[in-house]
Design an enzyme around this catalytic site. Structure first.
Site, PDB file in Angstrom:
ATOM      1  CB  THR A  50      -0.941   0.005   1.220  1.00 44.03           C
ATOM      2  OG1 THR A  50      -1.830  -1.113   1.126  1.00 44.03           O
ATOM      3  CG2 THR A  50      -1.760   1.282   1.267  1.00 44.03           C
ATOM      4  CB  THR A  51       3.936   2.197   1.874  1.00 41.04           C
ATOM      5  OG1 THR A  51       3.356   2.078   3.174  1.00 41.04           O
ATOM      6  CG2 THR A  51       4.917   3.354   1.869  1.00 41.04           C
ATOM      7  CG  ASP A  73      -5.412  -5.720   0.735  1.00 42.24           C
ATOM      8  OD1 ASP A  73      -6.162  -6.550   1.282  1.00 42.24           O
ATOM      9  OD2 ASP A  73      -4.238  -5.525   1.093  1.00 42.24           O
TER      10      ASP A  73
END
Length: 377
Positions: A50-51, A73
């Site tokens: 995600t980052t 997700d």
């Protein structure tokens, strides 16, 4: 030899002929590629997908007219990353005028277009025919979803995907649809005779042509999606991992599956890498000599304790670097000649909020050597 054994073996390969990295160790080429429409970011759970996807989206917003960050997700960490609530509708991210985010559920929906004409016969027979294709309900929902995404007017869409196993299932859906719908189409003549016979004995109005028009539409849609997936000018996959066995193992599994499905993948982001520290090592014997010169017992004890703690921390640091170097070497040997490998540093705190994401995104543009630990001895 099993697939797991062969993968495990491949992770221990070393190349004596490996010289210089031919590929840049940053994501500049990915970000400057103006033809890409879909960028998937995936890997094992907990490795920083995600980052990484948020950071890629932030950088793309500086280069493209409009960008959509789309989370598939189930955990939907994008809301937490930006400290902003997102829904299943595109929402403008705070401080941007061209970067949007949405979080969607890729599981089966009652609204899938395969719920064609409501007839008792159709609803009972078609599910029976499709039982030999496990996962077809999710595949149909996914096809509808991807078709909707394909029709969205964004310059580029960044997918923050679920962990590897779930992502591989999604990528297999177009082929599953192709088989299932092709099977139904091949039964057309047989079904036509059966349905006409049934119609003569019942009051059910079965619009066979309408049903097959829908099936053909879904089939064309799945072929179109698969074509998009396999077009390297339009679609690419960014693998994210950390320098640990299970993560590197899953990365290899993911890359092999992407290769089988002819999906472009030429970037690997390695997160949580411990880089060399620019500081001297602790020379215990030298410290012991200094210790003898200290007359004050309390200062001597404090100094001795400090030296011991410092040495313990250094040992942990070196052990960590040695362990990571084992897997960084494998990553370099396996992928160094064909991939852009980007090593991102282990940071003191988690990446949350636009400022931290923006700072992290800038590091994706910096070229950094893969930090293999080499003992001075």
């Amino acid at each position: 030899m099993s697939d797991a054994d062969s993968l495990s073996c491949s992770l221990t390969l070393e190349s004596d002929e490996y010289d210089e990295e031919e590929y840049d160790t940053n994501l500049s080429k990915l970000l400057e590629n103006k033809t890409l429409n879909w960028i998937f970011v995936g890997g094992k759970g907990g490795v920083g997908k995600t980052t990484t996807s948020c950071s890629i989206a932030v950088q793309l917003a500086k280069r493209r007219e409009s960008v959509l960050l789309l989370s598939t997700d189930p955990a939907h960490n994008t809301s937490d990353a930006f400290n902003q609530k997102f829904t299943n509708q595109p929402t403008l991210i705070n401080s941007f005028d061209n970067l949007y985010c949405m979080e969607i559920d890729t599981t089966y929906s009652e609204n899938t277009a395969f719920k064609l004409n409501k007839t008792e016969f159709f609803d009972s027979i078609i599910p029976e025919l499709l039982q030999s294709f496990p996962g077809i309900d999710e595949a149909l929902c996914f096809a509808e979803l991807m078709q909707s995404i394909k029709n969205m007017k964004y310059s580029v869409i960044v997918f923050d995907t679920a962990p590897t196993g779930h992502t591989l299932r999604l990528l297999a859906f177009p082929e599953l649809l192709k088989k299932a719908l092709g099977y139904l189409i091949s039964l057309r003549e047989k079904l036509k005779g059966t349905l006409n016979m049934l119609k003569s004995f019942t009051n059910n109005e079965v619009e066979l042509e309408g049903i097959y028009e829908k099936i053909n539409h879904l089939n064309a849609m799945s072929i179109s999606i698969q074509s998009n997936f396999q077009n390297p000018l339009k679609t690419t996959f960014v693998c994210v991992c950390i320098p640990e066995f299970l993560s590197v193992y899953e990365t290899e599994r993911l890359i092999q599956e992407l290769t089988k499905k002819n999906i472009s993948c030429y970037n690997i982001v390695v997160n949580q890498v411990v880089f060399p520290l620019d500081c001297p090592t602790v020379n215990v014997s030298h410290c012991e000599g200094l210790l003898k010169q200290i007359k004050d017992k309390k200062i001597q004890e404090s100094f001795s304790s400090l030296v011991q703690k410092t040495k313990e921390l250094e040992d942990v640091y070196i052990s960590r670097r040695k362990l990571q170097s084992k897997y960084l070497t494998q990553i370099k040997n396996l992928y160094g000649n064909d991939f852009h490998i980007v090593c991102m540093p282990q940071l003191k705190s988690e990446i949350r909020g636009l400022e931290n994401i923006s700072n992290f995104s800038e590091m994706l543009l910096e070229s950094k050597d893969i930090p293999i630990y080499r003992s001075e001895g």
